[in-house]
Design an enzyme around this catalytic site. Structure first.
Site, mmCIF file in Angstrom:
data_model
loop_
_atom_site.group_PDB
_atom_site.id
_atom_site.type_symbol
_atom_site.label_atom_id
_atom_site.label_comp_id
_atom_site.label_asym_id
_atom_site.label_seq_id
_atom_site.Cartn_x
_atom_site.Cartn_y
_atom_site.Cartn_z
ATOM 1 N N ARG A 1 0.860 -1.185 0.000
ATOM 2 C CA ARG A 1 0.000 0.000 0.000
ATOM 3 C C ARG A 1 0.897 1.236 0.000
ATOM 4 O O ARG A 1 1.426 1.643 1.026
ATOM 5 C CB ARG A 1 -0.894 -0.027 1.249
ATOM 6 N N TYR B 1 4.187 5.973 10.984
ATOM 7 C CA TYR B 1 4.532 4.596 11.356
ATOM 8 C C TYR B 1 5.303 3.831 10.286
ATOM 9 O O TYR B 1 5.845 2.770 10.564
ATOM 10 C CB TYR B 1 3.251 3.812 11.693
ATOM 11 N N HIS C 1 -3.774 4.395 4.615
ATOM 12 C CA HIS C 1 -4.875 3.436 4.763
ATOM 13 C C HIS C 1 -6.168 4.043 4.225
ATOM 14 O O HIS C 1 -6.882 3.431 3.439
ATOM 15 C CB HIS C 1 -5.034 3.059 6.235
#
Length: 384
Positions: free
Chosen positions: A277, A290, A281
């Protein structure tokens, strides 16, 4: 097709029933197009895409360019306040196009909220993709018109729906197949595991298609999976294929194998498409909090579009004229999507939230409806 399931099983398709094949020892991933665009040979999988011509590869390339453009346009619309939210698919184009284009019209798709590329292959109207995210409807399209259910937001719930639909196909004596799309994080949900138990028990013609994009929101896949995710399915008695999810040709081959298995009475198959990805998100997420920056560099070199583009250029199938035509179409689709979005300006009547929740009258719902109507009436002007 000359290649049998027995042949392909030895090339990363394992059902756990052969004591000589330990799925945990299969580290190889199915790959037909390398990251540098060169063609890799695979005796077990090549026959399943032997019919794919260069012109068809150009069509797959076009599909991926178009859905990436759709994705960037929808993200821009959200940033500009035209959409409340959007779940980007950037980086996962090959997994969605390769599998989506393998399906027949009478197959049925059950997806999560990220499979807008699959929706494109099913012919979903561009405006319908945006209705829910615009906040003007509780569902985007008629599932029966396109053979695809509207996205499930409850993580993993769609696997149960897909299994039930597949059992219906089996009961009706048709060879249609259902396919459930979900992410790596969903594999830890009870729904997914229960669906696999049921599908295996009753040999349902369903494909469990996991897009392992390495992140369950902000948690890395290694936290929940200390072995390949594809290793889990054989424990349920379900064959699994671990495929390079950034290789559209390999995904197409793997999906065709799973479809053939389901249509011929072989039951379910689990596909782990290993991808990444590249974006957040959702548009409410900040992956820089992160995710290591170097990951984007590594996976950027495995980009599904540039990979196929390099192969086609080497074959002389992707000329400057063809590339310009593809980009022109992608831009035209983006303009069409933007126009469809801003045209969705009619808010639904608040009371319609209760419509079509249950097939039969439901006393609890009627009570809620009455209370909500009274609440709306307490404001000046009342319920519309």
């Amino acid at each position: 097709m000359s290649t049998t399931h027995e042949d392909t099983r030895t090339a990363s398709l394992t059902d756990g029933s052969d004591p000589d094949l330990d799925p945990g020892q299969l580290e190889d991933i199915v790959q037909l197009i390398r990251p540098d665009g060169t063609r890799a040979e695979s005796p077990g999988f090549d026959p399943w895409v032997a019919d794919v011509s260069d012109s068809q590869l150009v069509s797959l390339y076009e599909d991926m360019v178009v859905i990436r453009r759709i994705d960037t346009e929808a993200t821009a619309l959200q940033r500009q306040g035209e959409l409340a939210l959007w779940a980007p698919l950037f980086g996962q184009e090959a997994a969605q196009i390769g599998s989506g284009r393998a399906l027949r019209k009478d197959d049925f798709v059950f997806s999560s909220y990220r499979e807008n590329g699959v929706a494109y292959t099913r012919g979903v109207d561009l405006g319908d993709m945006l209705k829910v995210w615009r906040g003007v409807a509780s569902a985007g399209w008629d599932p029966y018109e396109v053979g695809m259910a509207t996205p499930a937001v409850i993580i993993g719930a769609q696997t149960l729906h897909a299994t039930g639909y597949a059992l219906g196909c089996k009961h009706d004596g048709v060879d249609s197949v259902s396919i459930a799309y979900f992410g790596d994080g969903a594999t830890s949900q009870g729904d997914v595991n229960e669906a696999m138990v049921f599908a295996s028990s009753f040999q349902a013609p369903v494909i469990f298609f996991c897009q392992n994009n390495q992140w369950a929101i902000s948690e890395p896949v290694g936290l929940q999976a200390h072995r390949h995710i594809s290793d889990r399915a054989p424990g349920f008695g379900i064959p699994s294929i671990r495929v390079d999810g950034n290789d559209v040709l390999a995904v197409l081959a793997a999906t065709r194998i799973a479809l053939d298995r389901a249509r011929s009475g072989g039951g379910p198959t689990f596909i782990e498409a290993v991808t990444y990805r590249m974006g957040p998100h959702t548009t409410s997420d900040d992956p820089k909090r992160y995710r290591p920056a170097e990951d984007l560099e590594v996976w950027g070199r495995k980009d599904p579009i540039s990979r196929l583009g390099s192969l086609l250029e080497d074959r002389g199938a992707l000329t400057d004229e063809t590339a310009a035509r593809v980009q022109s179409k992608a831009d035209a689709v983006a303009r069409e999507m933007r126009a469809a979005c801003v045209a969705l300006d009619k808010n639904p009547d608040p009371m319609t939230v209760f419509d079509e929740v249950y097939v039969e009258p439901h006393s609890g719902l009627e009570r809620q409806k009455s209370q909500y109507a009274a609440y709306l009436a307490s404001f000046e002007g009342g319920a519309s």
